[in-house]
Motif scaffolding. Structure first.
Motif, short mmCIF file in Angstrom:
data_model
loop_
_atom_site.label_atom_id
_atom_site.label_comp_id
_atom_site.label_asym_id
_atom_site.label_seq_id
_atom_site.Cartn_x
_atom_site.Cartn_y
_atom_site.Cartn_z
N GLU A 49 0.81 -1.07 -0.11
CA GLU A 49 -0.14 0.15 -0.06
C GLU A 49 0.83 1.15 0.10
O GLU A 49 1.97 1.23 0.40
N PRO A 50 0.41 2.17 -0.22
CA PRO A 50 1.29 3.66 -0.56
C PRO A 50 1.78 4.02 0.93
O PRO A 50 1.12 3.58 1.84
N VAL A 51 2.89 4.79 0.98
CA VAL A 51 3.44 5.37 2.25
C VAL A 51 2.25 6.07 2.91
O VAL A 51 1.56 6.99 2.24
N THR A 52 2.13 5.79 4.21
CA THR A 52 1.06 6.69 4.87
C THR A 52 1.76 7.84 5.62
O THR A 52 3.07 7.63 6.06
N GLN A 53 1.36 8.86 5.81
CA GLN A 53 1.86 10.24 6.38
C GLN A 53 1.35 10.27 7.71
O GLN A 53 1.90 11.25 8.55
N SER A 54 0.42 9.39 8.08
CA SER A 54 -0.20 9.61 9.63
C SER A 54 0.41 8.64 10.65
O SER A 54 0.45 7.46 10.15
N ALA A 55 0.26 9.07 11.80
CA ALA A 55 0.61 8.06 12.91
C ALA A 55 -0.80 7.97 13.89
O ALA A 55 -1.09 8.80 14.17
N GLY A 56 -1.07 6.80 14.32
CA GLY A 56 -2.06 6.57 14.94
C GLY A 56 -2.03 6.92 16.60
O GLY A 56 -0.96 6.20 17.23
N LEU A 57 -2.83 7.56 17.08
CA LEU A 57 -2.77 7.95 18.72
C LEU A 57 -4.12 7.84 19.04
O LEU A 57 -5.13 8.15 18.37
N PRO A 58 -4.04 7.39 20.56
CA PRO A 58 -5.80 7.27 20.95
C PRO A 58 -6.33 8.74 20.95
O PRO A 58 -5.89 9.77 21.25
N ALA A 59 -7.74 8.62 20.67
CA ALA A 59 -8.62 10.00 20.57
C ALA A 59 -8.51 10.65 21.86
O ALA A 59 -8.56 11.86 21.75
N ARG A 60 -8.56 9.96 22.96
CA ARG A 60 -8.78 10.60 24.25
C ARG A 60 -7.23 11.13 24.64
O ARG A 60 -7.45 11.85 25.67
N LEU A 61 -6.32 10.99 24.00
CA LEU A 61 -4.92 11.62 24.31
C LEU A 61 -4.98 13.09 24.02
O LEU A 61 -5.13 13.37 22.54
N ALA A 62 -4.84 14.18 24.81
CA ALA A 62 -4.77 15.62 24.39
C ALA A 62 -3.04 15.87 24.19
O ALA A 62 -2.06 15.57 25.14
N LEU A 63 -2.94 16.35 23.23
CA LEU A 63 -1.71 16.91 22.72
C LEU A 63 -1.69 18.49 22.90
O LEU A 63 -2.33 19.05 22.46
N VAL A 64 -0.73 18.76 23.60
CA VAL A 64 -0.19 20.46 23.91
C VAL A 64 0.89 20.54 23.75
O VAL A 64 2.19 19.75 23.52
N PRO A 65 1.29 21.89 23.47
CA PRO A 65 2.84 22.48 23.12
C PRO A 65 3.50 22.01 24.78
O PRO A 65 2.88 21.95 25.51
N PRO A 66 4.85 21.68 24.18
CA PRO A 66 5.75 21.38 25.74
C PRO A 66 5.68 22.10 26.62
O PRO A 66 5.75 21.87 28.06
N ARG A 67 5.39 23.45 26.44
CA ARG A 67 5.49 24.75 27.53
C ARG A 67 4.32 24.59 28.55
O ARG A 67 4.15 25.15 29.29
N GLN A 68 3.28 23.86 27.80
CA GLN A 68 2.08 23.80 28.80
C GLN A 68 1.79 22.66 29.43
O GLN A 68 1.01 22.44 30.30
N LEU A 69 2.93 21.62 29.50
CA LEU A 69 3.14 20.58 30.57
C LEU A 69 3.66 20.88 31.80
O LEU A 69 4.68 21.73 31.85
N VAL A 70 2.96 20.76 32.74
CA VAL A 70 3.33 20.92 34.14
C VAL A 70 4.23 19.86 34.79
O VAL A 70 3.66 19.03 34.98
N ALA A 71 5.41 20.47 35.58
CA ALA A 71 6.22 19.46 36.09
C ALA A 71 5.66 19.21 37.44
O ALA A 71 5.03 20.18 38.09
N ARG A 72 5.73 17.98 37.71
CA ARG A 72 5.04 17.49 39.11
C ARG A 72 6.04 17.02 40.03
O ARG A 72 7.26 16.24 39.38
N LYS A 73 5.92 16.90 41.34
CA LYS A 73 6.89 16.18 42.43
C LYS A 73 6.42 14.67 42.17
O LYS A 73 5.50 14.50 42.42
N LEU A 74 7.35 14.05 42.30
CA LEU A 74 7.20 12.37 42.57
C LEU A 74 7.13 12.21 43.71
O LEU A 74 6.72 10.94 44.26
N SER A 75 6.83 12.94 45.06
CA SER A 75 6.38 12.68 46.23
C SER A 75 4.98 12.42 46.32
O SER A 75 4.74 11.58 47.31
N SER A 76 4.25 12.68 45.24
CA SER A 76 2.94 12.28 45.46
C SER A 76 2.61 11.20 44.22
O SER A 76 3.44 11.14 43.34
N ARG A 77 1.30 10.42 44.33
CA ARG A 77 1.17 9.38 43.34
C ARG A 77 0.77 10.00 41.96
O ARG A 77 1.08 9.76 41.19
#
Length: 272
Positions: A49-77
């Motif tokens: 089949e032709p080369v595909t240009q897309s990659a599958g990701l779960p629909a429920r996964l929200a993709l955001v710019p890296p700067r919007q990811l919040v660092a969290r401490k490992l001291s909590s679950r």
């Protein structure tokens, strides 16, 4: 009959790449490796089949710019789960990257496909290790936002296997060699030895994945009459303006195929 329902390597890899269900993708990656090793897949580009240009990701996964990811401490679950989710997302994307290298670059030796099919299966195993750990903590893949930097670089290097080998395994994935030992220490300090042990498995295997990138960078450079180290740094400057973060895990980078001159130059870029 295999669930892949095809005897064509490129089509099978594309189906794994575009699969959105995480567990289904894991199964397809493992079947891809099993069927290739058993000689049940043909690398016949004309029947694929032709080369595909897309990659599958779960629909429920929200993709955001890296700067919007919040660092969290490992001291909590929650903090531990967020970090584990970030690793799981990297491993999920790494399945896509390996399958894309197989389905996209169709004029390479069988050894190239053997390497990246093996990588896809190992990345699927890594995703399983992290996904299982997430569920142990009461979460699942998709419960936290993530960024799409790995796949964005795959798109930027889609035109050329040499550029892909230089910038994905030897830059983005090699970064994992640098940061994972520190992550292991942090989880151990948080009394989470189980996650630390699983990260150790990932680190061990990732050395081999980066080494495959080093091997094919040099092979493809030799075929084109290019000096590998010079060309690597030229691509690094063109695509990433020489932006390398440190400190470097020199021991594992040596094992992954970086020579002394390359490591010296990379360290200078880190200091810059």
């Amino acid at each position: 009959m295999s669930d892949l329902s095809t005897d064509n390597l490129f089509t099978a890899a594309a189906r794994c790449l575009t699969e959105t269900d995480p567990e289904r993708k894991r199964t397809l990656a493992q079947q891809l490796a099993t069927n290739w090793q058993a000689g049940r897949l043909s690398a016949d580009a004309e029947r694929a089949e032709p080369v595909t240009q897309s990659a599958g990701l779960p629909a429920r996964l929200a993709l955001v710019p890296p700067r919007q990811l919040v660092a969290r401490k490992l001291s909590s679950r929650d903090g531990r789960a967020a970090m584990i989710h970030a690793v799981a997302h990297i491993e999920f994307n790494a399945i896509n990257l390996a399958c894309d290298a197989v389905q996209r670059f169709r004029d390479l030796p069988p050894a190239f496909y053997s390497d990246w099919i093996r990588v896809a299966a190992e990345e699927a195993e890594h995703f399983g290790l992290m996904g299982e750990r997430l569920r142990d903590l009461g979460y699942d893949y998709g419960d936290f936002p993530a960024h799409n930097g790995l796949w964005e670089m795959a798109q930027r290097t889609a035109h050329d296997p040499l550029t892909r080998m230089a910038l994905v395994p030897r830059v983005l994935e090699a970064r994992g060699l640098d940061v994972t030992p520190g992550m292991i220490e942090r989880f151990q300090a948080a009394d989470d030895s189980e996650t630390a042990a699983r990260l150790g498995i990932i680190l061990r295997d990732e050395v081999g994945h980066v080494a495959a990138g080093s091997r094919w960078l040099r092979t493809l450079c030799q075929e084109r009459g290019l000096e590998p180290s010079s060309h690597f740094f030229r691509l690094l400057d063109d695509y990433m303006t020489g932006d390398i973060r440190g400190p470097l895990n020199l021991t594992d980078r040596r094992r992954a195929g970086f020579d002394a001159e390359e490591l010296e130059r990379l360290e200078r870029l880190c200091q810059r």
